[in-house]
Design a protein around this motif. Structure first.
Motif, PDB file in Angstrom:
ATOM      1  N   ASP A   1      30.450 -56.625  33.796  1.00  0.00           N
ATOM      2  CA  ASP A   1      30.941 -55.010  34.482  1.00  0.00           C
ATOM      3  C   ASP A   1      31.647 -55.202  35.249  1.00  0.00           C
ATOM      4  OD1 ASP A   1      32.093 -52.552  34.169  1.00  0.00           O
ATOM      5  OD2 ASP A   1      29.951 -51.991  34.894  1.00  0.00           O
ATOM      6  N   VAL A   2      32.862 -55.888  34.957  1.00  0.00           N
ATOM      7  CA  VAL A   2      33.599 -56.384  35.895  1.00  0.00           C
ATOM      8  C   VAL A   2      35.269 -56.632  35.503  1.00  0.00           C
ATOM      9  CG1 VAL A   2      33.420 -59.045  35.901  1.00  0.00           C
ATOM     10  CG2 VAL A   2      34.015 -57.904  37.861  1.00  0.00           C
TER      11      VAL A   2
ATOM     12  N   GLU B   1      27.491 -66.567  39.622  1.00  0.00           N
ATOM     13  CA  GLU B   1      26.294 -65.906  40.210  1.00  0.00           C
ATOM     14  C   GLU B   1      26.068 -64.597  40.704  1.00  0.00           C
ATOM     15  OE1 GLU B   1      23.032 -67.331  43.198  1.00  0.00           O
ATOM     16  OE2 GLU B   1      24.026 -68.025  42.317  1.00  0.00           O
ATOM     17  N   ARG B   2      27.366 -64.479  41.513  1.00  0.00           N
ATOM     18  CA  ARG B   2      27.941 -63.157  42.485  1.00  0.00           C
ATOM     19  C   ARG B   2      28.191 -61.758  41.677  1.00  0.00           C
ATOM     20  NH1 ARG B   2      32.140 -65.410  46.871  1.00  0.00           N
ATOM     21  NH2 ARG B   2      31.505 -63.165  47.504  1.00  0.00           N
ATOM     22  N   VAL B   3      28.926 -62.474  40.570  1.00  0.00           N
ATOM     23  CA  VAL B   3      29.440 -61.296  39.838  1.00  0.00           C
ATOM     24  C   VAL B   3      28.146 -61.051  39.005  1.00  0.00           C
ATOM     25  CG1 VAL B   3      30.822 -60.880  37.528  1.00  0.00           C
ATOM     26  CG2 VAL B   3      31.747 -62.303  38.830  1.00  0.00           C
ATOM     27  N   ALA B   4      27.122 -61.783  38.590  1.00  0.00           N
ATOM     28  CA  ALA B   4      25.626 -61.661  37.736  1.00  0.00           C
ATOM     29  C   ALA B   4      25.666 -60.066  38.920  1.00  0.00           C
ATOM     30  CB  ALA B   4      25.189 -62.716  37.299  1.00  0.00           C
ATOM     31  N   GLN B   5      25.072 -60.475  40.038  1.00  0.00           N
ATOM     32  CA  GLN B   5      24.453 -59.808  40.518  1.00  0.00           C
ATOM     33  C   GLN B   5      24.270 -58.006  40.679  1.00  0.00           C
ATOM     34  OE1 GLN B   5      24.432 -61.161  44.931  1.00  0.00           O
ATOM     35  NE2 GLN B   5      23.648 -62.734  44.294  1.00  0.00           N
ATOM     36  N   GLY B   6      26.024 -57.472  40.073  1.00  0.00           N
ATOM     37  CA  GLY B   6      26.348 -56.586  39.724  1.00  0.00           C
ATOM     38  C   GLY B   6      27.224 -55.313  41.119  1.00  0.00           C
ATOM     39  N   ASP B   7      27.166 -56.345  42.125  1.00  0.00           N
ATOM     40  CA  ASP B   7      27.996 -55.992  43.192  1.00  0.00           C
ATOM     41  C   ASP B   7      29.685 -55.948  43.280  1.00  0.00           C
ATOM     42  OD1 ASP B   7      25.486 -54.985  44.418  1.00  0.00           O
ATOM     43  OD2 ASP B   7      25.189 -56.882  45.482  1.00  0.00           O
ATOM     44  N   VAL B   8      29.724 -56.797  42.702  1.00  0.00           N
ATOM     45  CA  VAL B   8      31.577 -57.407  42.427  1.00  0.00           C
ATOM     46  C   VAL B   8      32.173 -56.641  41.401  1.00  0.00           C
ATOM     47  CG1 VAL B   8      32.708 -58.654  41.857  1.00  0.00           C
ATOM     48  CG2 VAL B   8      31.216 -59.493  43.511  1.00  0.00           C
ATOM     49  N   LYS B   9      32.600 -55.432  41.748  1.00  0.00           N
ATOM     50  CA  LYS B   9      33.369 -54.986  40.590  1.00  0.00           C
ATOM     51  C   LYS B   9      34.571 -55.248  39.813  1.00  0.00           C
ATOM     52  CE  LYS B   9      29.702 -52.304  41.014  1.00  0.00           C
ATOM     53  NZ  LYS B   9      29.166 -52.302  40.012  1.00  0.00           N
ATOM     54  N   GLU B  10      35.060 -56.202  41.361  1.00  0.00           N
ATOM     55  CA  GLU B  10      36.707 -56.789  40.536  1.00  0.00           C
ATOM     56  C   GLU B  10      36.685 -58.042  40.776  1.00  0.00           C
ATOM     57  OE1 GLU B  10      41.500 -55.892  41.428  1.00  0.00           O
ATOM     58  OE2 GLU B  10      40.025 -54.640  41.775  1.00  0.00           O
ATOM     59  N   VAL B  11      37.220 -58.994  39.844  1.00  0.00           N
ATOM     60  CA  VAL B  11      37.634 -60.298  40.561  1.00  0.00           C
ATOM     61  C   VAL B  11      39.260 -60.403  40.710  1.00  0.00           C
ATOM     62  CG1 VAL B  11      37.253 -62.881  39.851  1.00  0.00           C
ATOM     63  CG2 VAL B  11      35.144 -61.156  40.092  1.00  0.00           C
ATOM     64  N   VAL B  12      39.833 -60.757  41.835  1.00  0.00           N
ATOM     65  CA  VAL B  12      41.231 -61.324  41.235  1.00  0.00           C
ATOM     66  C   VAL B  12      41.766 -62.645  41.093  1.00  0.00           C
ATOM     67  CG1 VAL B  12      43.056 -61.010  42.824  1.00  0.00           C
ATOM     68  CG2 VAL B  12      41.295 -59.147  43.296  1.00  0.00           C
ATOM     69  N   LEU B  13      41.943 -63.025  40.741  1.00  0.00           N
ATOM     70  CA  LEU B  13      42.504 -64.434  40.152  1.00  0.00           C
ATOM     71  C   LEU B  13      43.769 -64.807  41.072  1.00  0.00           C
ATOM     72  CD1 LEU B  13      41.126 -65.062  36.494  1.00  0.00           C
ATOM     73  CD2 LEU B  13      40.098 -65.366  38.244  1.00  0.00           C
ATOM     74  N   ALA B  14      43.637 -65.709  41.544  1.00  0.00           N
ATOM     75  CA  ALA B  14      44.956 -65.403  42.780  1.00  0.00           C
ATOM     76  C   ALA B  14      45.123 -67.327  42.937  1.00  0.00           C
ATOM     77  CB  ALA B  14      44.905 -65.182  43.715  1.00  0.00           C
ATOM     78  N   LEU B  15      45.416 -67.592  41.722  1.00  0.00           N
ATOM     79  CA  LEU B  15      45.546 -69.073  41.471  1.00  0.00           C
ATOM     80  C   LEU B  15      46.788 -69.886  40.807  1.00  0.00           C
ATOM     81  CD1 LEU B  15      42.801 -69.295  39.465  1.00  0.00           C
ATOM     82  CD2 LEU B  15      42.584 -70.132  41.536  1.00  0.00           C
ATOM     83  N   SER B  16      46.751 -70.961  41.596  1.00  0.00           N
ATOM     84  CA  SER B  16      48.402 -71.006  41.234  1.00  0.00           C
ATOM     85  C   SER B  16      49.693 -71.460  39.800  1.00  0.00           C
ATOM     86  CB  SER B  16      48.562 -72.698  41.708  1.00  0.00           C
ATOM     87  OG  SER B  16      48.370 -72.842  43.536  1.00  0.00           O
ATOM     88  N   THR B  17      50.272 -71.430  40.125  1.00  0.00           N
ATOM     89  CA  THR B  17      51.100 -70.518  38.619  1.00  0.00           C
ATOM     90  C   THR B  17      50.749 -71.644  38.445  1.00  0.00           C
ATOM     91  OG1 THR B  17      52.629 -70.010  39.288  1.00  0.00           O
ATOM     92  CG2 THR B  17      51.274 -68.090  39.659  1.00  0.00           C
ATOM     93  N   SER B  18      50.647 -73.222  38.117  1.00  0.00           N
ATOM     94  CA  SER B  18      49.956 -74.330  37.073  1.00  0.00           C
ATOM     95  C   SER B  18      49.651 -74.123  35.903  1.00  0.00           C
ATOM     96  CB  SER B  18      49.831 -75.674  38.296  1.00  0.00           C
ATOM     97  OG  SER B  18      49.291 -75.619  38.335  1.00  0.00           O
ATOM     98  N   MET B  19      50.138 -75.231  34.906  1.00  0.00           N
ATOM     99  CA  MET B  19      48.933 -75.629  34.254  1.00  0.00           C
ATOM    100  C   MET B  19      47.906 -75.302  34.100  1.00  0.00           C
ATOM    101  SD  MET B  19      49.870 -75.179  30.919  1.00  0.00           S
ATOM    102  CE  MET B  19      51.105 -75.751  30.297  1.00  0.00           C
TER     103      MET B  19
END
Length: 201
Positions: free
Chosen positions: A165-166, A130-148
């Motif tokens: 469009d992100v 929903e945050r991304v769909a609003q259009g203000d977010v231009k980049e999403v950084v996936l900073a998750l643990s590198t586990s399976m």
């Protein structure tokens, strides 16, 4: 183990429910608290109860806070076009300690793990979309643990967000596969954030 007091036994049982605390460590903690002035013990107990009863989750990013919106989301100096997705509050604190990231966050409070009975619907993924769909977010950084499980979650998020469009990036793999961000040194984590790359499947 036999205890001379039922009250002591109950305290040890509660301390031993904490992560990484066995019965012996729990007994040491309980006996330590027993040696403290009563007012110190009451202050300790009241702070825990106060946290449990009063702490809130930010209505924007799901971070723990005292108000409806956390201090990061309400800070006008933060870059609101970048959202870093993390697994836990501890990861936010780890990244903040690097002093290299100035965007916002989205705290999942978990990752997709079928073995543990955690599915996508158990995490605030719809709120992120929903945050991304609003259009203000231009980049999403996936900073998750590198586990399976972390990789599975990242893959799921990528598929949910790629229609928008992100720009979707992931922290650089200076963080070793299988490592938790919580235990990654700040320099490595800082470089991983700075050198984030387009997320690839």
């Amino acid at each position: 183990m036999s205890y001379p007091s039922k009250l002591l036994e109950k305290a040890v049982e509660q301390f031993s429910t904490l992560p990484g605390i066995g019965k012996r460590s729990a007994l040491r903690m309980a006996l330590h608290m027993l040696r403290q002035p009563k007012e110190n013990v009451e202050l300790f107990a009241s702070s825990i109860v106060g946290m449990a009863n009063g702490i809130k989750h930010c209505k924007v990013c799901n971070m723990v806070c005292d108000e409806e919106t956390c201090s990061i989301c309400s800070d006008p100096r933060r870059n609101r076009s970048v959202v870093c997705v993390v697994e836990s509050v501890r990861d936010v604190l780890s990244i903040e300690n690097t002093n290299t990231y100035n965007g916002l966050y989205h705290v999942l409070e978990g990752i997709i793990s079928p073995m543990d009975g955690v599915g996508p619907s158990d995490l605030p993924i719809a709120e992120l979309e929903e945050r991304v769909a609003q259009g203000d977010v231009k980049e999403v950084v996936l900073a998750l643990s590198t586990s399976m499980e972390g990789e599975t979650t990242a893959f799921f998020l990528y598929n949910r967000l790629k229609k928008y469009d992100v720009k979707i990036t992931a922290i650089a793999r200076g963080v070793a596969f299988g490592d938790d961000l919580e235990y990654t040194d700040e320099l490595t984590l800082a470089k991983s954030i700075e050198n984030r790359q387009p997320f690839k499947i």
